[in-house]
Enzyme design. Structure first.
Site, short mmCIF file in Angstrom:
data_model
loop_
_atom_site.label_atom_id
_atom_site.label_comp_id
_atom_site.label_asym_id
_atom_site.label_seq_id
_atom_site.Cartn_x
_atom_site.Cartn_y
_atom_site.Cartn_z
CE LYS A 290 -4.15 1.41 2.60
NZ LYS A 290 -5.09 1.55 3.88
CB SER B 83 -7.94 3.52 2.87
OG SER B 83 -7.20 2.33 3.59
CB SER C 220 -8.37 0.26 6.01
OG SER C 220 -8.77 1.49 6.05
#
Ligand SMILES: [Zn+2]
Lengths: 483, 478
Positions: A75, A150, A174
């Site tokens: 990420k 996310s 997330s």
């Protein structure tokens, strides 16, 4: 779906070279990227160099890491030395950190091949991956749908089979929610299990990095590689990391699974979702598990509690983005405060601003006791709820989400979006490990089953998820529309 | 207002701790380096970085707490103090809010008055803005040096019990002495390692309630503290006398113009939005560790002053001077023990050594003279190996260059001459040369003998045994 452990074994056996595997992964990413947009930055040169390094080790007969040659995405909030690390925000659009996060260092040490930095909601705030400052990512099972947030970029690229391993972060859900939306395994470890050093903070007391993988065994291997005490993170916990892979099992005889009564009522409003979870629990029973009812009486305060604590911490954590030292700066003609203002006004998106304002308000001296302090007390009650529940069961099984992936732009109301994390937030507040494992399909779209365990009992949680996965094989039943 | 007014001062003193590394990272804590050379991602507050508590800083603060009779908390925590300022890398400062490391305690002034402490807490220092081309308002650009950012800082907060600028100075000096003694800070005001804010108010004598206070920020020398306080008190008294309202506000001290000026009023005061730092678990210190730290404390200045008076029979003044720094006090004790004469050790240190140090621009700690050497010199005087006068010369050499007193005496031919025939030759020579004085002496002017003795000593370059000289002279001039 090709798993990370298959690839690693093939490379170790010299059936394939890491270079070959890496090139194939980069090709696969390149093919689907126009439709998915899962990456903010690709790192083909770094990846190929690492692959060659792994091949050289094998050629010389040297020991190789547990993730040797396995293409892995991270990420875009994990600092990676000299590589763009944007956290999905315009304010860090030009930020290249001078150091690497502990997670990245440990991936490197395990010989994983990092292929790129994945898209995310800005500063990890969001439940759909539509809040990225750059572009939304698409769901590989429905290109009109969101991948979840996310960690949507990580979920999407693993869901599309471009790479078998990705690292995401979970603050209120997330990792688990996008894993559910993209038909993959997503693990939020115990708070303190994985170092947060070099992970750009959203809410420090909740953020936790974890695996997003093709299957449970990959999750076990990846967690094993990144977990463990880090002297650079004072909240990381110094407890031994077991061999998660060795503890995986194929049946659930003797396992007591807690079913959360309070959640059953919430999920019942959608009959299709209720049916999916009923089926999932039956599958668990077939494996030999027994069930006990548990209650989480304070779970209903989870969202309210979370939306005080997380914004409070974020308002402070994000104060450093002022244009002075790094990132994007907008010149203020009047004085330094004008520069701060202009930089932050231009650099942050609406959702980030909303939470900074909320958190600033919650911490103001007149409201601190009424909001922040009270939220912390509820958080303690939430922990107590889980302690009581785990006195009666080994793991808890419950919904990961309240719906299958929805269409991009479908949820314009921020509160509707916040509700997406209803089933994942309590575990985050309590700091316990929780994961989503593919649980079936509603209207042809994937839905995850959530399994949680007491603190530092990831091995137990993974063992249960593995048995369920091996018996159901939901991930294999539906192919992504792009791959 | 006609009532007699009294002054009430509370001080917040910031002391930089002289740990090797910074409060939350491994960077060197060192003054005077090139700007931004002692920085890392952590103290620059780069995204993703996290603080790790410097245990030595905690130890230093606890030791300060013990030395000042504070209650040291076995359980404390760190909080974030949120405000925007360019020299703050994170735009929050890690500090301690409602659970400081120590509470209570006191500072005893030389007068015997004790100023109670409210607390001592630990925090990180900020960086430093450098306005290129001079003043903030006129400079083209502002540069920031983050070398100081993250340096461990201890904030010592007194109760409002200081009654005058003079007492404030005594309080600061007493604090400085303690910090130097226990070795937790070098306490150099000009390097910013001791900084001070003051809360000042006045009230009618005998009143219980405090008057409206003003806060004076960032005074950076003992002199400026006294001057700023004096100015502010007279300003407040003038306000009160003219019936003007004293406004609660923060005031700056203008060193050049010698006055305090309004910086911001209470209405503009910050809401720091303190909350526990989620990156740092609460700090818990076990009993054994605290006990060990307490036991490692050296004898403190006040105790040592008392002991010097009783054990060595020194006058209060000498004891005060000799205990001002731990180095000087240790030095004195080493000289006393090496010479076997504490009175002489004190006399030398307070007299000739001090003069010589001043002459060379040195202090005891920068001089090369060892306590052993000075002790030996004193012994040599006592044994008659060298005269007092010659010893002064040796002492000056020791102070400037160090070395062994015996060797210096030999090298310079300063050994005392007690050999009668050698002295007699000089005596005879002087008697011949000083006919006038001899005549005066013989004529009944007893004082003239001193002059003749002095001439003999001079002729012997101070080496002649003065007792022998006197005896021979009285024999000859009898
Ligand atoms: Zn540093």
């Amino acid at each position: 779906m090709e798993t990370g452990h298959d690839i690693r074994d093939a490379i170790a056996r010299r059936d394939r070279s890491a270079e070959e595997v890496t090139r194939a992964a980069l090709d696969a990413i390149g093919r689907v990227e126009p439709s998915l947009r899962a990456y903010i930055t690709l790192l083909p040169e770094r990846a190929m160099a690492k692959a060659r390094e792994v091949d050289a080790k094998i050629a010389k007969g040297e020991a190789i890491g547990k993730l040797a040659g396995v293409p892995t995405a991270v990420k875009d909030l994990f600092c990676l030395k000299d590589a763009l690390t944007t956290c999905g925000s315009k304010i860090l659009a030009n930020f290249k950190p001078p150091f690497s996060s502990t997670v990245v260092q440990r991936l490197d040490a395990a010989d994983a091949v990092i292929v790129g930095k994945t898209n995310m909601d800005e500063f990890a705030m969001g439940s759909s991956c539509e809040n990225s400052a750059f572009f939304p990512t698409h769901n590989p099972y429905d290109l009109e749908g969101v991948p979840g947030g996310s960690s949507g970029g990580s979920a999407s690229t693993v869901g599309a089979r471009s790479v078998p391993l990705a690292v995401g972060t979970d603050t209120g859900g997330s990792i688990r929610e996008p894993a559910s939306f993209c038909n993959i395994v997503g693990v939020k470890p115990t708070y303190g299990r994985v170092s947060r050093y070099g992970m750009i903070a959203f809410a420090s007391s909740l953020d936790q990095a974890g695996p997003m993988t093709a299957d449970v065994r990959d999750a076990a291997d990846l967690l094993g590689a990144i977990a463990g005490f880090d002297p650079m993170d004072s909240t990381s916990v110094d407890v031994p990391v077991p061999d998660y892979g060795a503890g995986l099992r194929d049946d659930l005889k003797g396992v007591r699974i807690g079913i959360v009564r309070d959640f059953e009522e919430s999920i019942a409003v959608d009959p299709k979702m209720a049916k999916l979870y009923k089926d999932a629990y039956e599958d668990l029973a077939k494996l030999g598990a027994t069930f006990v009812d548990v209650t989480l009486p304070h779970a209903k305060y989870g969202l309210a509690t979370y939306y005080l604590i997380a914004p409070a911490e974020c308002s402070s954590n994000l104060a450093r983005y002022d244009g002075t030292r790094y990132g994007v700066r907008k010149d203020g003609d009047a004085d330094v405060y004008a520069m701060f203002d202009k930089t932050r006004t231009a650099g942050f998106g609406d959702e980030v601003k909303r939470r900074i304002i909320l958190g600033t308000y919650a911490l103001c001296s007149g409201y601190y006791d009424a909001y922040y302090v009270r939220a912390q007390k509820v958080r303690t009650l939430m922990k107590n709820d889980f302690d009581a529940a785990f006195a009666a069961c080994d793991v808890i099984a419950c919904p990961a989400v309240s719906c299958p992936p929805f269409e991009l732009g479908a949820k314009s109301d921020p509160v509707a979006m916040y509700l997406m994390d209803y089933f994942t937030i309590p575990m985050s507040l309590a700091g316990i490990p929780a994961m989503s494992v593919p649980g079936g399909f509603v209207d042809g779209l994937p839905v995850g089953l959530q399994i949680c365990a007491p603190a530092f009992e990831e091995a137990r949680m993974l063992a249960v998820a593995h048995a369920y996965e091996q018996a159901t094989r939901h991930a294999d039943k539906l192919q992504p529309v792009v791959s | 207002m006609s009532a007699e007014m009294e002054t009430v001062i509370g001080l917040e003193v910031h002391v930089e701790l002289s740990t090797k590394s910074k409060m939350f990272c491994g960077c060197l804590n060192e003054f005077g380096a090139e700007p931004n050379t002692h920085v890392c991602p952590v103290c620059l507050g780069m995204p993703g970085t996290l603080p790790v508590i410097n245990k030595r800083a905690v130890e230093y603060l606890c030791k300060s707490g013990f030395a000042l009779e504070c209650t040291v908390a076995p359980f404390s925590k760190f909080d974030r103090k949120n405000y925007f300022y360019p020299d703050m890398p994170k735009n929050y400062q890690i500090s301690q809010y409602d659970m400081p490391l120590t509470t209570g305690g006191r500072v005893v002034l030389p007068s015997g008055k004790a100023i109670r402490l409210n607390r001592i807490h630990l925090e990180e220092d900020t960086g430093k803005n450098v306005h290129a081309g001079g003043h903030m308002t006129t400079s083209e650009a502002t540069l920031i040096d983050y070398n100081r950012a993250g340096v461990p800082l201890m904030e010592i907060v007194s109760e409002p019990e200081i009654g005058s600028p003079d007492e404030a100075e005594q309080y600061l000096m007493a604090l400085r002495d303690v910090m130097l003694y226990i070795g937790v800070s070098d306490v150099k005001m000009h390097e910013g390692s001791l900084r001070c804010d003051a809360n000042v108010s006045i009230r009618p004598v005998g009143a219980k309630e405090l008057g409206t206070k003003t806060e004076i920020k960032n005074m950076n020398s003992f002199k400026s503290v006294v001057a700023a306080l004096e100015h502010e008190i007279s300003r407040q008294r003038a306000c009160a006398a003219s019936g003007e309202r004293i406004v609660q506000e923060t005031r700056g001290w203008d060193e050049v113009r010698g006055l305090t000026y309004s910086m911001r009023s209470k209405e503009q005061a910050h809401d720091y939005r303190y909350f526990p730092d989620p990156d740092l678990p609460p700090l818990s210190l076990d009993e054994a560790t605290l006990k060990r730290w307490r036991s490692e404390l050296p004898e403190l200045p006040a105790q040592r002053r008392e002991r010097f008076m009783t054990q060595y029979g020194l006058p209060q003044y000498d004891a005060g001077v000799l205990t001002q720094s731990r180095f000087d006090a240790d030095y004195f004790e080493a000289v006393a023990s090496a010479s076997g004469d504490s009175k002489q050790a004190s006399n030398w240190l307070m007299g000739d050594v001090r003069k010589s140090l001043e002459g060379h621009g040195l202090t005891l700690s920068t001089s090369k003279m060892t306590p052993a050497a000075l002790g030996q010199l004193i012994s040599m005087v006592k044994s008659g190996a060298i005269t007092g006068k010659a010893a002064k010369e040796v002492c000056d050499v020791l102070v400037a260059d160090g070395g062994d007193p015996k060797a210096i005496v030999e090298q310079r031919g300063l050994a005392q001459v007690s050999d009668e025939s050698a002295i007699a030759a000089i005596v005879d020579k002087v008697i011949a040369a000083q006919a006038e004085s001899v005549a005066a002496y013989k004529g009944g002017k007893a004082k003239a003998l001193d002059y003749i003795v002095g001439q003999v000593m001079r002729e012997s370059r101070g080496r002649a045994n003065v007792d022998v000289v006197k005896r021979l002279l009285t024999e000859r001039l009898g």
